[in-house]
Design a protein around this motif. Structure first.
Motif, PDB file in Angstrom:
ATOM      1  N   ALA A   1       5.815   5.358  10.210  1.00  0.00           N
ATOM      2  CA  ALA A   1       4.868   6.423  10.564  1.00  0.00           C
ATOM      3  C   ALA A   1       5.321   7.780  10.043  1.00  0.00           C
ATOM      4  O   ALA A   1       4.500   8.587   9.613  1.00  0.00           O
ATOM      5  CB  ALA A   1       4.667   6.475  12.069  1.00  0.00           C
ATOM      6  N   SER A   2       6.604   8.051  10.066  1.00  0.00           N
ATOM      7  CA  SER A   2       7.097   9.352   9.603  1.00  0.00           C
ATOM      8  C   SER A   2       7.303   9.384   8.094  1.00  0.00           C
ATOM      9  O   SER A   2       7.535  10.449   7.531  1.00  0.00           O
ATOM     10  CB  SER A   2       8.410   9.694  10.302  1.00  0.00           C
ATOM     11  N   ARG A   3       7.216   8.241   7.439  1.00  0.00           N
ATOM     12  CA  ARG A   3       7.481   8.181   6.006  1.00  0.00           C
ATOM     13  C   ARG A   3       6.221   8.029   5.168  1.00  0.00           C
ATOM     14  O   ARG A   3       6.201   8.418   4.002  1.00  0.00           O
ATOM     15  CB  ARG A   3       8.414   7.004   5.699  1.00  0.00           C
TER      16      ARG A   3
ATOM     17  N   HIS B   1       9.504  -7.343   1.158  1.00  0.00           N
ATOM     18  CA  HIS B   1       8.415  -8.313   1.035  1.00  0.00           C
ATOM     19  C   HIS B   1       8.282  -8.901  -0.361  1.00  0.00           C
ATOM     20  O   HIS B   1       7.566  -9.875  -0.551  1.00  0.00           O
ATOM     21  CB  HIS B   1       7.088  -7.667   1.454  1.00  0.00           C
ATOM     22  N   GLY B   2       8.950  -8.319  -1.354  1.00  0.00           N
ATOM     23  CA  GLY B   2       8.857  -8.804  -2.723  1.00  0.00           C
ATOM     24  C   GLY B   2       7.608  -8.266  -3.402  1.00  0.00           C
ATOM     25  O   GLY B   2       6.659  -7.850  -2.757  1.00  0.00           O
ATOM     26  N   ALA B   3       7.610  -8.308  -4.724  1.00  0.00           N
ATOM     27  CA  ALA B   3       6.497  -7.749  -5.500  1.00  0.00           C
ATOM     28  C   ALA B   3       5.191  -8.481  -5.263  1.00  0.00           C
ATOM     29  O   ALA B   3       4.122  -7.890  -5.342  1.00  0.00           O
ATOM     30  CB  ALA B   3       6.847  -7.763  -6.982  1.00  0.00           C
TER      31      ALA B   3
ATOM     32  N   VAL C   1       7.222   1.046  -3.647  1.00  0.00           N
ATOM     33  CA  VAL C   1       8.296   1.905  -3.148  1.00  0.00           C
ATOM     34  C   VAL C   1       8.783   1.456  -1.772  1.00  0.00           C
ATOM     35  O   VAL C   1       9.984   1.298  -1.547  1.00  0.00           O
ATOM     36  CB  VAL C   1       7.822   3.373  -3.081  1.00  0.00           C
ATOM     37  N   PHE C   2       7.859   1.259  -0.837  1.00  0.00           N
ATOM     38  CA  PHE C   2       8.240   1.064   0.560  1.00  0.00           C
ATOM     39  C   PHE C   2       8.307  -0.405   0.999  1.00  0.00           C
ATOM     40  O   PHE C   2       9.081  -0.726   1.894  1.00  0.00           O
ATOM     41  CB  PHE C   2       7.256   1.798   1.481  1.00  0.00           C
TER      42      PHE C   2
ATOM     43  N   GLY D   1      -2.176   2.155  -3.474  1.00  0.00           N
ATOM     44  CA  GLY D   1      -1.579   1.139  -2.623  1.00  0.00           C
ATOM     45  C   GLY D   1      -0.468   0.370  -3.319  1.00  0.00           C
ATOM     46  O   GLY D   1       0.587   0.105  -2.733  1.00  0.00           O
ATOM     47  N   LYS D   2      -0.695   0.037  -4.576  1.00  0.00           N
ATOM     48  CA  LYS D   2       0.340  -0.676  -5.343  1.00  0.00           C
ATOM     49  C   LYS D   2       1.582   0.194  -5.500  1.00  0.00           C
ATOM     50  O   LYS D   2       2.707  -0.279  -5.319  1.00  0.00           O
ATOM     51  CB  LYS D   2      -0.195  -1.085  -6.715  1.00  0.00           C
ATOM     52  N   ASP D   3       1.359   1.468  -5.818  1.00  0.00           N
ATOM     53  CA  ASP D   3       2.495   2.381  -5.989  1.00  0.00           C
ATOM     54  C   ASP D   3       3.303   2.506  -4.688  1.00  0.00           C
ATOM     55  O   ASP D   3       4.530   2.423  -4.695  1.00  0.00           O
ATOM     56  CB  ASP D   3       2.020   3.768  -6.417  1.00  0.00           C
TER      57      ASP D   3
END
Length: 148
Positions: free
Chosen positions: A116-118, A67-69, A61-62, A55-57
């Motif tokens: 959804a597609s990514r 939203h920021g880190a 990326v996305f 989830g973090k990874d």
């Protein structure tokens, strides 16, 4: 090879009575793996360290560009003039069900487009788990009570 007999999109055909070259899908047909994908979208998986790492990874990326880190809505895209997304640490989003985040990632919301597609459903749930971890990180008293 350069000259093949084939029908192009929407080209008419004398072979079928309706004159179309493409055939309609049979009733009740679904794309391969759609049923499994739909089933995985209904319930989140069990929380594990591997799920949080994934989830973090995926979040990095996305999601972090906007939203920021830390999930405050202050990513680099926002610093360049795009609208601020809401902070994950607001009362509304802390009390929102996990399915809400999954649906927003899937369908988009406001100026956020659909991922959804990514992002595969399993990775969407991993991102949701990481968002929950970010939210808990700001409430140490609540986190320590849940650990007991």
């Amino acid at each position: 090879m350069t000259q093949q007999r084939k029908y192009t999109t929407y080209q008419s055909s004398d072979f079928w009575a309706d004159g179309a070259s493409a055939r309609p899908l049979p009733r009740g047909a679904s794309a391969q793996h759609d049923l499994a994908r739909d089933a995985s979208a209904k319930a989140p998986p069990a929380m594990t360290a591997a799920l949080l790492k994934r989830g973090k990874d995926q979040f990095t990326v996305f999601c972090s560009p906007c939203h920021g880190a830390s999930g405050d809505g202050d990513g680099v895209i926002v610093q360049r003039g795009f609208p601020h997304p809401p902070s994950y640490h607001s009362d509304d989003l802390r009390s929102a069900p996990a399915q809400h985040f999954f649906e927003v990632i899937t369908n988009g919301y406001g100026v956020m487009y659909s991922y959804a597609s990514r992002i595969e459903p399993a990775d969407r749930w991993a991102i949701v788990a990481y968002i929950r971890a970010l939210q808990l990180s700001r409430q140490p008293a609540l986190a320590s009570r849940k650990a007991q």
